[in-house]
Design a protein around this motif. Structure first.
Motif, mmCIF file in Angstrom:
data_model
loop_
_atom_site.group_PDB
_atom_site.id
_atom_site.type_symbol
_atom_site.label_atom_id
_atom_site.label_comp_id
_atom_site.label_asym_id
_atom_site.label_seq_id
_atom_site.Cartn_x
_atom_site.Cartn_y
_atom_site.Cartn_z
ATOM 1 N N PRO A 139 0.814 -1.232 0.000
ATOM 2 C CA PRO A 139 0.000 0.000 0.000
ATOM 3 C C PRO A 139 0.837 1.268 0.000
ATOM 4 N N LEU A 140 2.119 1.137 0.312
ATOM 5 C CA LEU A 140 2.984 2.327 0.305
ATOM 6 C C LEU A 140 3.498 2.648 -1.087
ATOM 7 N N VAL A 141 3.287 1.728 -2.038
ATOM 8 C CA VAL A 141 3.748 1.979 -3.406
ATOM 9 C C VAL A 141 2.657 2.729 -4.164
ATOM 10 N N TYR A 142 3.030 3.853 -4.753
ATOM 11 C CA TYR A 142 2.092 4.663 -5.552
ATOM 12 C C TYR A 142 2.070 4.064 -6.942
ATOM 13 N N ARG A 143 1.105 3.186 -7.188
ATOM 14 C CA ARG A 143 1.106 2.422 -8.435
ATOM 15 C C ARG A 143 -0.095 2.793 -9.297
ATOM 16 N N PRO A 144 0.030 2.582 -10.604
ATOM 17 C CA PRO A 144 -1.108 2.867 -11.478
ATOM 18 C C PRO A 144 -2.233 1.851 -11.268
ATOM 19 N N GLN A 145 -3.456 2.326 -11.379
ATOM 20 C CA GLN A 145 -4.639 1.451 -11.314
ATOM 21 C C GLN A 145 -5.081 1.205 -12.744
ATOM 22 N N ILE A 146 -4.725 0.042 -13.266
ATOM 23 C CA ILE A 146 -5.016 -0.223 -14.677
ATOM 24 C C ILE A 146 -5.962 -1.411 -14.806
ATOM 25 N N MET A 147 -6.866 -1.299 -15.758
ATOM 26 C CA MET A 147 -7.866 -2.342 -16.003
ATOM 27 C C MET A 147 -7.610 -2.887 -17.410
ATOM 28 N N LEU A 148 -6.960 -4.053 -17.467
ATOM 29 C CA LEU A 148 -6.524 -4.591 -18.757
ATOM 30 C C LEU A 148 -7.695 -5.227 -19.503
ATOM 31 N N GLN A 149 -7.832 -4.888 -20.781
ATOM 32 C CA GLN A 149 -8.903 -5.449 -21.617
ATOM 33 C C GLN A 149 -8.286 -5.920 -22.937
ATOM 34 N N GLU A 150 -8.480 -7.197 -23.230
ATOM 35 C CA GLU A 150 -7.902 -7.752 -24.465
ATOM 36 C C GLU A 150 -8.731 -7.342 -25.677
ATOM 37 N N ILE A 151 -8.046 -6.909 -26.709
ATOM 38 C CA ILE A 151 -8.703 -6.603 -27.988
ATOM 39 C C ILE A 151 -8.754 -7.895 -28.802
ATOM 40 N N THR A 152 -9.977 -8.327 -29.128
ATOM 41 C CA THR A 152 -10.130 -9.554 -29.920
ATOM 42 C C THR A 152 -10.825 -9.288 -31.253
ATOM 43 N N GLY A 153 -11.242 -8.066 -31.472
ATOM 44 C CA GLY A 153 -11.934 -7.693 -32.711
ATOM 45 C C GLY A 153 -12.350 -6.247 -32.584
ATOM 46 N N THR A 154 -13.322 -5.827 -33.379
ATOM 47 C CA THR A 154 -13.766 -4.445 -33.255
ATOM 48 C C THR A 154 -14.322 -4.224 -31.849
ATOM 49 N N PHE A 155 -14.173 -3.023 -31.345
ATOM 50 C CA PHE A 155 -14.657 -2.710 -30.001
ATOM 51 C C PHE A 155 -15.209 -1.293 -30.008
ATOM 52 N N GLU A 156 -16.012 -0.995 -28.977
ATOM 53 C CA GLU A 156 -16.606 0.339 -28.890
ATOM 54 C C GLU A 156 -15.981 1.090 -27.731
ATOM 55 N N LEU A 157 -15.637 2.336 -27.972
ATOM 56 C CA LEU A 157 -15.123 3.202 -26.908
ATOM 57 C C LEU A 157 -15.874 4.516 -26.979
ATOM 58 N N PHE A 158 -16.622 4.809 -25.931
ATOM 59 C CA PHE A 158 -17.321 6.090 -25.814
ATOM 60 C C PHE A 158 -18.208 6.363 -27.039
ATOM 61 N N GLY A 159 -18.912 5.292 -27.454
ATOM 62 C CA GLY A 159 -19.917 5.453 -28.502
ATOM 63 C C GLY A 159 -19.390 5.370 -29.924
ATOM 64 N N ARG A 160 -18.099 5.090 -30.091
ATOM 65 C CA ARG A 160 -17.542 4.973 -31.449
ATOM 66 C C ARG A 160 -16.896 3.600 -31.629
ATOM 67 N N VAL A 161 -17.079 3.018 -32.797
ATOM 68 C CA VAL A 161 -16.471 1.715 -33.097
ATOM 69 C C VAL A 161 -15.010 1.907 -33.481
#
Ligand SMILES: [Zn+2]
Ligand SMILES: [Zn+2]
Ligand SMILES: [Zn+2]
Length: 262
Positions: free
Chosen positions: A130-152
């Motif tokens: 808990p003393l390490v200031y680390r990034p909070q990352i949520m890994l998501q695998e790209i397997t084909g087309t995907f949508e981000l914020f309403g755009r393909v």
């Protein structure tokens, strides 16, 4: 043009893996007075609908986002796991702090595997100190087309020597860095573009990147309205490269901004 009708692209970096100027080089490009000859490692921000997507996290990420006023990004998309594209990833910590949220990181399975090895302190939450200031990352695998914020977003599968890289198309904008060719089946995804950013490393051939002439051949085949070279070396100054190119092909530079209609 109404901003909601367009994508805004901000160029954070346009240089090859060593950057320009290169350490210990005093050539006429590395010492050029033209600010367009100073190139961070490659990255762009793609903004639309009030959201920003960062493509790649190069070593200069912190300096580049501060210089360009990018106070928030909402997701990160990675092209591949080479050092010049991922080693600024730790800097998403500041966006975590400012937003109070984890950062979605979208990439291919092979790139995610490199991220897990390179940033174990950000992945292994059970063992996290808990003393390490680390990034909070949520890994998501790209397997084909995907949508981000309403755009393909459409991934483009690109060879980069022995490595597979993802390019991306969103709307009529496409980003294809770090490639040694664009296979025929992938070119079908790149028809009728307004803007194509494409690897244009240097005048002479290279085993893992497109030369100027190879990039120009692909541009002539795909016929985007505008095209820009990226991932440039110190071989020629910006102005001399542009003087050799047709008017609809230009050279990216750090800090450049442009709109692409949606
Ligand atoms: Zn690269
Ligand atoms: Zn140089
Ligand atoms: Zn690469």
């Amino acid at each position: 043009m109404n901003k909601s009708d367009s994508i805004e692209v901000v160029v954070l970096g346009s240089g090859t893996s060593a950057g320009v100027p290169m350490i210990g080089c005093h050539c006429r490009v590395c010492t050029s007075a033209d600010p367009r000859d100073q190139r961070n490692r490659c990255s762009v921000v793609v903004g639309y609908g009030g959201k920003r997507v960062l493509i790649d996290t190069p070593p200069e990420l912190r300096l580049a986002v501060i210089a360009n006023g990018i106070d928030m990004v909402d997701a990160v998309v990675l092209t591949h796991g080479h050092a010049d594209h991922i080693f600024g990833l730790d800097d998403v910590r500041r966006y975590n702090t400012l937003s109070g949220n984890g950062m979605p990181i979208l990439a291919s399975a092979s790139t995610l595997s490199i991220i897990r090895q390179a940033f174990p302190y950000a992945i292994d939450q059970a063992a996290a100190d808990p003393l390490v200031y680390r990034p909070q990352i949520m890994l998501q695998e790209i397997t084909g087309t995907f949508e981000l914020f309403g755009r393909v977003w459409t991934p483009i599968h690109l060879p980069h020597g022995n490595v597979q890289v993802l390019g991306f198309r969103v709307g009529d904008f496409a980003y294809c860095t770090d490639c040694s060719g664009i296979p025929a089946q992938e070119r079908k995804k790149l028809a009728s573009l307004d803007v194509l950013i494409i690897d244009g490393l240097r005048p002479t051939p290279h085993p893992t990147h497109l030369s100027f002439n190879q990039a120009l051949e692909i541009i002539a085949d795909l016929r985007p309205r505008r095209a820009y070279f990226t991932h440039l070396t110190h071989d020629l100054p910006h102005a001399e490269i542009e003087a050799q190119l047709p008017p609809h092909v230009r050279v990216l530079y750090d800090g450049m901004k442009f709109q692409v209609p949606l």
